[in-house]
Design an enzyme around this catalytic site. Structure first.
Site, mmCIF file in Angstrom:
data_model
loop_
_atom_site.group_PDB
_atom_site.id
_atom_site.type_symbol
_atom_site.label_atom_id
_atom_site.label_comp_id
_atom_site.label_asym_id
_atom_site.label_seq_id
_atom_site.Cartn_x
_atom_site.Cartn_y
_atom_site.Cartn_z
ATOM 1 N N ASN A 8 41.570 10.388 4.724
ATOM 2 C CA ASN A 8 42.372 9.168 4.540
ATOM 3 C C ASN A 8 42.626 8.618 5.937
ATOM 4 O OD1 ASN A 8 44.221 7.194 4.066
ATOM 5 N ND2 ASN A 8 45.633 8.453 2.873
ATOM 6 N N ARG A 91 39.375 8.009 1.068
ATOM 7 C CA ARG A 91 40.307 7.088 0.432
ATOM 8 C C ARG A 91 40.021 5.696 1.016
ATOM 9 N NH1 ARG A 91 46.229 5.121 1.623
ATOM 10 N NH2 ARG A 91 46.463 3.967 -0.299
ATOM 11 N N HIS A 180 47.509 2.083 -5.803
ATOM 12 C CA HIS A 180 47.929 3.415 -6.291
ATOM 13 C C HIS A 180 47.043 3.888 -7.447
ATOM 14 C CE1 HIS A 180 52.439 3.064 -4.900
ATOM 15 N NE2 HIS A 180 51.684 3.629 -3.990
ATOM 16 N N ARG A 241 59.740 -2.846 0.850
ATOM 17 C CA ARG A 241 59.148 -4.076 0.294
ATOM 18 C C ARG A 241 60.066 -4.652 -0.780
ATOM 19 N NH1 ARG A 241 53.931 -0.988 -0.846
ATOM 20 N NH2 ARG A 241 52.871 -0.911 1.167
ATOM 21 N N GLU A 384 46.542 12.715 -4.788
ATOM 22 C CA GLU A 384 45.424 11.783 -4.610
ATOM 23 C C GLU A 384 44.242 12.463 -3.923
ATOM 24 O OE1 GLU A 384 47.244 7.574 -3.629
ATOM 25 O OE2 GLU A 384 48.690 9.138 -3.216
#
Ligand code: ADP
Length: 412
Positions: A8, A91, A180, A241, A384
């Site tokens: 990643n 990723r 996601h 956010r 993940e």
């Protein structure tokens, strides 16, 4: 046993993990930070020990060379030789409309990642740098791209089109993509297994509540609704956010003299839990302040939960029947009080939490609903990296089958 490397790669950091497949066993993982700064560092942990060092890391090639050294370190390494790695899974954030599943990387895939960089200007170029450095380190080894957006390519136009002039979609591909995806796919498939059901007859709502947060409705194994949109900004109130906004607020602020950069900062970095509470983006700090009577913190908790309930309600209405509600991510997996707060008001749509199970089930995968609850509530830790390893293993196995087929034909 195949040993696969999962990468990643961000603009200044690189996370990696080695998996033994098909055993699904992590052999160790590491993190390289401050790539491009005067001094970078690496920390790698495995059953063999910890490898840590600091040194100049001018670019991602230097970072990857350090990863190789850490992986094969004589004392604390994970591998005897880098040649033990038979596949690499990356990723990759944005596959645009080009990819609905993971894919073996070739020149066309690299072109698509570049083409879609417009949609993820911070992430895709960094992901690509990691891919190029890994190809350089392991030439001839199959590299796989696993896109955050791919799982949501099954959304219908009704859920991905915005009410904007259509030319903005045709010209700039402005639409809901969702993110996601790898996490929602992993936890929903694990939840279906936990329930001993098959994906084809199971409908799930998955809540990934971490620093970034999103909700996805998964109907018969396919994503049909998701709360993040054209960018990860839309949807839930997140750590920093804002989530959903009336877009006219932005025009109003521009008129008031705020710059584009000011507004970008406020909605991405200074909004959400941090902006509302004025305390922190960390849910634990907000609980603490709320317990001490801080009204802003108390309201922040309720805004966060309220938004999640709204999405669960909307997605339930669209699915006719929901079999499971999943909680994952740092908050979803650990925050028993937030799970309780969210579910308390959802009994009218068949979501009935068992408060005792919710308390005791902590962060383990487990069912936290009453036995009679029409919807099963499941806490499922996300992984993940493992999902990327699973995809990479599947694609490599298919590739090997095809190659065997060619060989057999050649012999015949
Ligand atoms: P990221 O999206 O960066 O991967 P995580 O999934 O790790 O983030 O989630 C981070 C969030 O999880 C933070 O808001 C943190 O406060 C929250 N969190 C972690 N552990 C707990 C806990 N025990 N109780 C409440 N919140 C927690």
């Amino acid at each position: 046993m195949e040993k696969l490397l999962v990468i990643n790669c961000g603009s200044s950091s690189l996370k990696y993990e080695v998996y033994a497949m098909p055993e699904r066993m992590s052999l160790g993982k590491g993190l390289v930070e401050r790539i491009g700064a005067s001094v970078g560092n690496i920390t790698q942990k495995s059953g063999n020990g910890v490898f840590e060092t600091e040194e100049p890391l001018p670019d991602h090639d230097a970072a990857m060379a350090l990863v190789k050294r850490a992986l094969t370190d004589a004392g604390n390494g994970i591998l005897k030789s880098i040649d033990e790695i038979t596949g690499v899974g990356h990723r990759t954030v944005h596959g645009g409309e080009d990819y609905a599943s993971s894919v073996i990387i070739d020149d066309d895939v690299i072109d698509a990642i570049i083409r879609n960089s417009d949609l993820a200007p911070l992430h895709n170029p960094a992901n690509l740098t990691g891919i190029k450095a890994a190809i350089e380190m392991l030439p001839g080894v199959t590299q796989v791209a696993v896109f955050d957006t791919a799982f949501h390519q099954t959304l219908s136009p009704a859920s991905y089109l915005y009410g904007l002039p259509r030319e903005l979609y045709t010209k700039y591909k402005i639409r809901r993509y969702g993110f996601h995806g790898t996490s929602h796919r992993y936890v929903s498939s694990e939840a279906v297994k936990l329930m001993k059901r098959s994906p084809e007859n199971t409908n799930v709502i998955s809540c990934h509540l971490g620093n970034g947060a999103s909700i996805t409705a998964i109907k018969q194994g396919k994503s049909v609704e998701t709360s993040m949109g054209f960018t990860p900004l839309e949807g839930l109130v997140m750590g920093t956010r804002s989530g959903d906004l009336d877009p006219a607020i932005i025009l109003f602020l521009l008129d008031k003299g705020y710059s584009k950069e000011d507004i970008n900062r406020m909605i991405n970095k200074e909004g959400g839990l941090l902006g509302l509470s004025g305390i922190s983006n960390d849910m634990r700090d907000i609980h603490k302040a709320a317990d001490q009577g801080n009204v802003d913190a108390q309201e922040t908790l309720e805004v966060f939960a309220h938004k999640i309930r709204q999405y669960i309600g909307a997605y339930s209405a669209n699915m006719i029947k929901v079999d499971a509600l999943i909680f994952t991510g740092g908050i979803g997996e650990n925050d028993t009080r937030m799970r309780q707060r969210i579910c308390r008001r959802l009994q009218n749509i068949g979501i009935v939490m068992d408060d005792e199970k919710n308390q005791s089930n902590g962060s383990r995968p487990g069912i936290v609903s009453r036995d009679y609850s029409p919807v099963t509530i499941i806490v499922m830790p996300t992984n993940e990296e493992l999902q990327i390893a699973i995809d990479t293993y599947e694609l490599i196995s298919q590739e090997q089958q095809v190659n065997k087929g060619f060989m057999a034909e050649a012999i015949l």
